[in-house]
Enzyme design. Structure first.
Site, PDB file in Angstrom:
ATOM      1  CB  CYS A 144      -3.022  23.467 -38.288  1.00 29.11           C
ATOM      2  SG  CYS A 144      -3.663  22.155 -37.225  1.00 29.11           S
TER       3      CYS A 144
ATOM      4  CB  CYS B 236      -5.306  17.430 -37.695  1.00 30.84           C
ATOM      5  SG  CYS B 236      -5.291  19.024 -36.829  1.00 30.84           S
TER       6      CYS B 236
ATOM      7  CG  ASP C 127      -8.598   9.622 -25.757  1.00 27.70           C
ATOM      8  OD1 ASP C 127      -8.272   8.968 -26.759  1.00 27.70           O
ATOM      9  OD2 ASP C 127      -8.328   9.270 -24.594  1.00 27.70           O
TER      10      ASP C 127
ATOM     11  CD  GLU D  40     -14.394   6.087 -32.601  1.00 23.40           C
ATOM     12  OE1 GLU D  40     -13.429   6.111 -33.385  1.00 23.40           O
ATOM     13  OE2 GLU D  40     -14.287   5.737 -31.418  1.00 23.40           O
TER      14      GLU D  40
ATOM     15  CB  CYS E 212      -5.500  21.500 -40.737  1.00 17.81           C
ATOM     16  SG  CYS E 212      -4.366  20.156 -40.306  1.00 17.81           S
TER      17      CYS E 212
ATOM     18  CG  ASP F 297     -12.456   8.787 -28.703  1.00 21.69           C
ATOM     19  OD1 ASP F 297     -12.583   8.037 -29.679  1.00 21.69           O
ATOM     20  OD2 ASP F 297     -11.468   8.760 -27.945  1.00 21.69           O
TER      21      ASP F 297
END
Length: 395
Positions: free
Chosen positions: A343, A322, A350, A267, A325, A183
């Site tokens: 969760c 997330c 990041d 990305e 979850c 990231d």
């Protein structure tokens, strides 16, 4: 695949004069062809690449200095002009805000392209022969591997460089069995799924005061004076140093990830769109300074050469989702910690994003994880690494 090598060259005074005259002749040809295209457009005439290329022999009669330049170099001036025009046209179709190809002033045309022919490189004795120029000393820190396809001659300030492009067979690296998600950001340059947070070097920002002072002094000098010439050279060297530092950092960091992982997930960022978005010039400068596109490009060609797999994923919701979850947890840019109310996962935002990038790239479902404390990696740790060595622990 094509690999580029950049070497400094050291032309003598005669060769320097010939190179400078050849560059200026290429500049004149660029401007003349652009003028022909603009005039044809006003008259409603559509010209093609071969139309402007066929103008070059007659333009040699108009400007005899073109005869001092190797013919293939002149053809590449025409090719580059059309390449720029087609690139701007494609950007406009994609909704970009674009300008137009400009006429080049004196000293603003800096590259000549010897494509396929017109050169001879003696790697054993460090000599480069260029048609219509002569022999030039070249300092080769490593030998070129593969078949040489082209040599670009580039002027940077008072220095000259040869960029050698060669076709090479990929050299596959042994498998590591590892995969990683990356990231990229402004606070940290990159955070990976192994919990490494690499410091954003901000080379341009750190040198901004020095560059600004030189620019201020330059603006006060008289055009054509020796002081102006000296300050222009000084400014050029300052920008060259920033670019060299940034390139060295990106090369070593990208090499680390390619050497240590079989699969790298990143990305698929629209960096140009991010630069155009909004009116915050500070953010735009920071994005430009980080050079995410250059980092992705280096990862791409190095991964291809090493037999690694680079996977680009849709960046939507990589920060908001997330990774434990799969729930969407809205955050503002100022929220640096991911705290999931479903969760109860709490970790650096990041790091959570890097996990989502890896999950999307590997096409895996979200699964409960144990958050890792981030290990902060300084710029100096990256710059101090050797090409083949890892600067920090990966597992």
């Amino acid at each position: 695949m094509t690999i580029s090598y950049k070497y400094p060259i050291f032309p003598d005074k005669v060769a320097q004069q010939k190179l400078a005259e050849a560059l200026d002749a290429c500049r004149w040809l660029h401007n003349r062809l652009l003028q022909e295209l603009n005039e044809a457009k006003e008259k409603g005439i559509k010209l093609k690449t071969y139309d402007t290329q066929n103008m070059i022999p007659s333009l040699k009669l108009e400007n005899p200095k073109l005869k001092l330049v190797y013919s293939k170099v002149l053809q590449m001036v025409n090719y580059t002009l059309w390449s720029n025009l087609n690139g701007l046209s494609a950007s406009k179709k994609n909704g970009r805000k674009i300008g137009h190809v400009r006429f080049k002033g004196y000293g603003w045309y800096k590259t000549m392209n010897y494509n396929q022919s017109g050169f001879k490189l003696d790697q054993d004795h460090g000599r480069l022969h260029l048609s219509k120029i002569g022999d030039i000393k070249i300092k080769m820190h490593r030998k070129v591997q593969g078949c040489i396809k082209a040599i670009l001659i580039k002027r940077e300030g008072r220095r000259w460089f040869a960029i050698v492009q060669a076709d090479q067979e990929p050299e596959l690296l042994p498998e590591t069995g590892g995969s990683v998600g990356l990231d990229v950001g402004l606070k940290s340059f990159v955070v990976d799924t192994d919990g490494n947070s690499v410091e954003n070097p901000r080379f341009a920002e750190k040198a901004a005061i020095k560059v600004k002072n030189i620019q201020r002094r330059l603006s006060r000098t008289e055009k054509g004076s020796n002081n102006r010439r000296k300050l222009k050279d000084k400014l050029s060297r300052a920008h060259e140093r920033i670019n060299n530092q940034r390139t060295d950092f990106l090369h070593k960091l990208s090499r680390h990830y390619v050497n240590n992982y079989d699969t790298i997930c990143v990305e698929d960022l629209d960096v140009k769109g991010l630069k155009e978005k909004g009116h915050n010039k500070g953010v735009h400068r920071s994005i430009h300074d980080t050079s995410w596109s250059k980092f992705m490009f280096m990862l791409s060609y190095k991964a291809e050469s090493a037999g690694r797999k680079l996977i680009k994923v849709d960046p939507r919701n990589t920060t908001q989702r997330c990774s434990s979850c799969g729930s969407i947890v809205k955050k503002e840019l100022s929220d640096r910690v991911h705290e999931c109310p479903y969760c109860e996962l709490s970790c650096d935002r990041d790091y959570n994003a890097s996990r989502n990038i890896l999950i999307a790239g590997m096409e895996q479902p979200a699964a409960p994880i144990e958050p890792k404390p981030l290990r902060h990696i300084s710029v100096m740790q990256v710059l101090a690494m050797k090409w083949e060595a890892a600067p920090f622990r990966t597992r």
